[in-house]
Scaffold this motif. Structure first.
Motif, mmCIF file in Angstrom:
data_model
loop_
_atom_site.group_PDB
_atom_site.id
_atom_site.type_symbol
_atom_site.label_atom_id
_atom_site.label_comp_id
_atom_site.label_asym_id
_atom_site.label_seq_id
_atom_site.Cartn_x
_atom_site.Cartn_y
_atom_site.Cartn_z
ATOM 1 N N LEU A 16 22.248 138.591 19.356
ATOM 2 C CA LEU A 16 20.744 138.893 19.613
ATOM 3 C C LEU A 16 20.000 137.676 19.984
ATOM 4 N N VAL A 17 20.137 136.671 19.251
ATOM 5 C CA VAL A 17 19.475 135.351 19.627
ATOM 6 C C VAL A 17 19.912 134.792 21.014
ATOM 7 N N LYS A 18 21.311 134.815 20.971
ATOM 8 C CA LYS A 18 21.885 134.368 22.393
ATOM 9 C C LYS A 18 21.545 135.022 23.446
ATOM 10 N N GLU A 19 21.197 136.458 23.243
ATOM 11 C CA GLU A 19 20.671 137.277 24.253
ATOM 12 C C GLU A 19 19.383 136.806 24.585
ATOM 13 N N SER A 20 18.516 136.482 24.009
ATOM 14 C CA SER A 20 17.182 136.297 23.856
ATOM 15 C C SER A 20 17.002 135.053 24.861
ATOM 16 N N GLY A 21 17.762 134.215 24.319
ATOM 17 C CA GLY A 21 18.008 132.840 25.215
ATOM 18 C C GLY A 21 17.970 132.826 26.584
ATOM 19 N N LYS A 22 19.045 133.835 26.846
ATOM 20 C CA LYS A 22 19.342 133.910 28.296
ATOM 21 C C LYS A 22 17.874 134.228 28.977
ATOM 22 N N TYR A 39 -0.798 132.082 29.979
ATOM 23 C CA TYR A 39 -0.895 132.932 28.797
ATOM 24 C C TYR A 39 -0.201 134.136 29.204
ATOM 25 N N ASP A 40 -0.305 134.787 30.282
ATOM 26 C CA ASP A 40 0.397 135.971 30.603
ATOM 27 C C ASP A 40 1.789 135.860 30.731
ATOM 28 N N ILE A 41 2.296 134.711 31.215
ATOM 29 C CA ILE A 41 3.891 134.515 31.344
ATOM 30 C C ILE A 41 4.318 134.169 29.901
ATOM 31 N N VAL A 42 3.706 133.586 29.120
ATOM 32 C CA VAL A 42 4.132 133.029 27.742
ATOM 33 C C VAL A 42 4.270 134.609 26.833
ATOM 34 N N THR A 43 3.093 135.322 27.095
ATOM 35 C CA THR A 43 2.909 136.675 26.465
ATOM 36 C C THR A 43 4.213 137.583 26.751
ATOM 37 N N ILE A 44 4.427 137.481 28.007
ATOM 38 C CA ILE A 44 5.505 138.687 28.640
ATOM 39 C C ILE A 44 7.091 138.032 28.158
ATOM 40 N N TYR A 45 7.046 136.800 28.240
ATOM 41 C CA TYR A 45 8.656 136.293 27.577
ATOM 42 C C TYR A 45 8.519 136.678 25.818
ATOM 43 N N ASP A 46 7.391 136.407 25.392
ATOM 44 C CA ASP A 46 7.402 136.472 24.131
ATOM 45 C C ASP A 46 7.697 137.888 23.495
ATOM 46 N N ARG A 47 6.969 138.858 24.204
ATOM 47 C CA ARG A 47 7.200 140.307 24.143
ATOM 48 C C ARG A 47 8.846 140.520 24.601
ATOM 49 N N LYS A 48 9.460 140.105 25.632
ATOM 50 C CA LYS A 48 10.795 140.480 25.841
ATOM 51 C C LYS A 48 11.683 140.015 24.740
ATOM 52 N N VAL A 49 11.387 138.851 24.219
ATOM 53 C CA VAL A 49 12.342 138.287 23.089
ATOM 54 C C VAL A 49 12.059 139.134 21.735
ATOM 55 N N LEU A 53 15.043 141.474 19.778
ATOM 56 C CA LEU A 53 15.397 141.056 18.266
ATOM 57 C C LEU A 53 14.825 142.224 17.483
ATOM 58 N N ILE A 54 13.538 142.830 17.492
ATOM 59 C CA ILE A 54 13.004 143.652 16.636
ATOM 60 C C ILE A 54 13.702 145.058 16.886
ATOM 61 N N LYS A 55 13.692 145.518 17.985
ATOM 62 C CA LYS A 55 14.258 146.915 18.212
ATOM 63 C C LYS A 55 15.576 146.927 17.534
ATOM 64 N N ALA A 56 16.350 145.965 17.960
ATOM 65 C CA ALA A 56 17.737 146.068 17.585
ATOM 66 C C ALA A 56 18.077 145.936 15.867
ATOM 67 N N ILE A 57 17.127 145.025 15.425
ATOM 68 C CA ILE A 57 17.190 144.990 13.861
ATOM 69 C C ILE A 57 16.452 146.331 13.370
ATOM 70 N N LYS A 58 15.557 146.838 13.963
ATOM 71 C CA LYS A 58 14.890 148.095 13.241
ATOM 72 C C LYS A 58 15.985 149.134 13.328
ATOM 73 N N THR A 59 16.661 149.276 14.275
ATOM 74 C CA THR A 59 17.610 150.347 14.852
ATOM 75 C C THR A 59 18.753 150.106 13.561
ATOM 76 N N LYS A 60 19.333 148.822 13.304
ATOM 77 C CA LYS A 60 20.245 148.901 12.467
ATOM 78 C C LYS A 60 19.878 148.886 10.949
#
Length: 287
Positions: A16-22, A39-49, A53-60
Motif C-alpha cells: 500500500l505504501v508503494k502504491e501511495s508512492g506512485k 496548499y490545495d495541491i498538497v491537501t489533494i495528494y495528502d488525502r489521496k495517500v 492507506l487508511i481505507k485498506a487498513i480499516k477494511t482489513k
C-alpha cells in the motif's frame, strides 16, 4: 504482541505504501501560481495517500486506530494514543520540498501497540528509497541492513538541525540560543526540511545527528524506531526529559555517547536562555 502479528501488519501495508508512492509521483504535472494553489495541491495528494492507506487498513483491521495529519486537521485535534494498534501516518512529509520538486520528501507510516513503537516504514518515491524497521529486527534501506555512522565525537559531528521551525515565536529563542552554542561545538550543519527523512539519514550514517522541536506524532512515528533499530539513540532535546511520541521534541544521534555530548551543549544554551529571561523579567519588574 508477537513478532508474527507485527510481521503480518508489515506485509499487508508495505504494498500500500508503494502504491501511495506512485500516486505522489503523479503530482509532478502541475503548474502553481498562488499560495492557495500550493496548499490545495498538497491537501489533494495528502488525502489521496491517506485514502489508499487508511481505507485498506480499516477494511482489513476494523478495530485498529489512526492518528494522521489530514485526519487530525479535519477534526482540529490529535487523538489520544491508546493501547490499541494505532497507525500514525504522514502522507507527505516535507511538503515545502514536495511543491518545489526538491526530492527530500516521503510517506511515513508508524505502528504502535500498547503505546510502543513496533514498526516503521518511510518511502521516498522520488529517490526510490524504502526505509523499514520492525522492533527488535533491525532497520533496512531497500532490504539492506542499516547502521548509523557510530560517531562518538561531537567535534566530528555533522548535525541536521531543522532551523525553519524557528519561525515559530514560541520556539525561536530556544532554537537560536542552541544554534549559537552548537555551531562552535560541531563540524557542520544542514537543514533539510523533512523530519522523517532527517531521521533516516541518521539511521543510514549520512548524518551523525538530527534535531527538531515542535513537531507532531506523525513526524516521528516511523523514523525514531528506524534510528534506534540502526543502533542510534533518541531522546527529548531537553536534557533529562524522556522522548514522548505524542509531543516529539527530539534529538537523534549515531551513538548514545554523541547524544549525551549534544544534550550537554544544549543544556548550557537552555540554562543561558532561561537566565537571560529571568534578568529581562527582573528589569521589567524594576520599572
Amino acid at each position: 504482541m508477537g513478532h508474527q502479528e507485527v510481521q503480518e501488519y508489515f506485509d499487508f501495508v508495505l504494498p500500500l505504501v508503494k502504491e501511495s508512492g506512485k500516486v505522489i509521483l503523479e503530482a509532478n504535472d502541475y503548474e502553481i501560481e498562488t499560495k492557495e494553489e500550493i496548499y490545495d495541491i498538497v491537501t489533494i495528494y495528502d488525502r489521496k495517500v491517506e485514502d489508499i492507506l487508511i481505507k485498506a487498513i480499516k477494511t482489513k483491521y476494523p478495530t485498529h486506530k489512526f492518528i494522521g495529519e489530514e485526519e487530525s486537521s479535519a477534526k482540529n485535534y490529535i487523538s489520544e494514543l491508546t493501547d490499541d494498534p494505532t497507525w500514525i501516518i504522514d502522507p507527505i512529509d516535507g511538503t515545502a520540498n514536495f511543491v518545489r520538486s526538491f526530492p527530500i520528501t516521503c510517506i511515513s507510516i508508524g505502528l504502535t501497540i500498547k503505546k510502543e513503537q513496533v514498526m516503521g516504514i518511510i518511502y521516498n518515491p522520488f529517490m526510490e528509497e524504502l526505509y523499514t524497521a520492525i522492533k527488535g529486527q533491525g532497520a533496512f534501506l531497500n532490504g539492506k541492513r542499516l547502521q548509523t555512522s557510530k560517531q562518538t565525537n561531537i567535534q566530528k559531528c555533522v548535525l541536521n538541525y531543522e532551523l525553519s521551525l524557528a519561525r515559530n515565536d514560541k520556539l525561536r529563542e530556544m532554537y537560536l540560543y542552541r544554534f549559537s552554542h552548537l555551531i562552535s561545538a560541531i563540524m557542520g550543519i544542514r537543514s533539510m526540511g523533512s523530519a522523517a527523512m532527517g531521521l533516516c539519514y541518521v539511521a543510514r550514517g549520512s548524518m551523525d545527528a538530527y534535531q527538531c522541536d515542535g513537531l507532531y506524532p506523525w513526524d516521528a512515528a516511523a523514523g525514531v524506531l528506524i534510528v534506534r533499530e540502526a543502533g542510534g539513540a533518541v531522546s527529548d532535546s531537553t536534557a533529562g526529559k524522556e522522548f514522548d511520541l505524542m509531543n516529539p521534541n527530539f534529538i537523534a544521534a549515531a551513538s548514545k555517547r554523541l547524544l549525551d555530548q549534544l544534550l550537554a551543549v544544549e543544556k548550557q544554551a537552555d540554562d543561558e536562555r532561561l537566565a537571560a529571561l529571568l534578568v529581562k523579567k527582573a528589569n521589567v519588574g524594576c520599572k
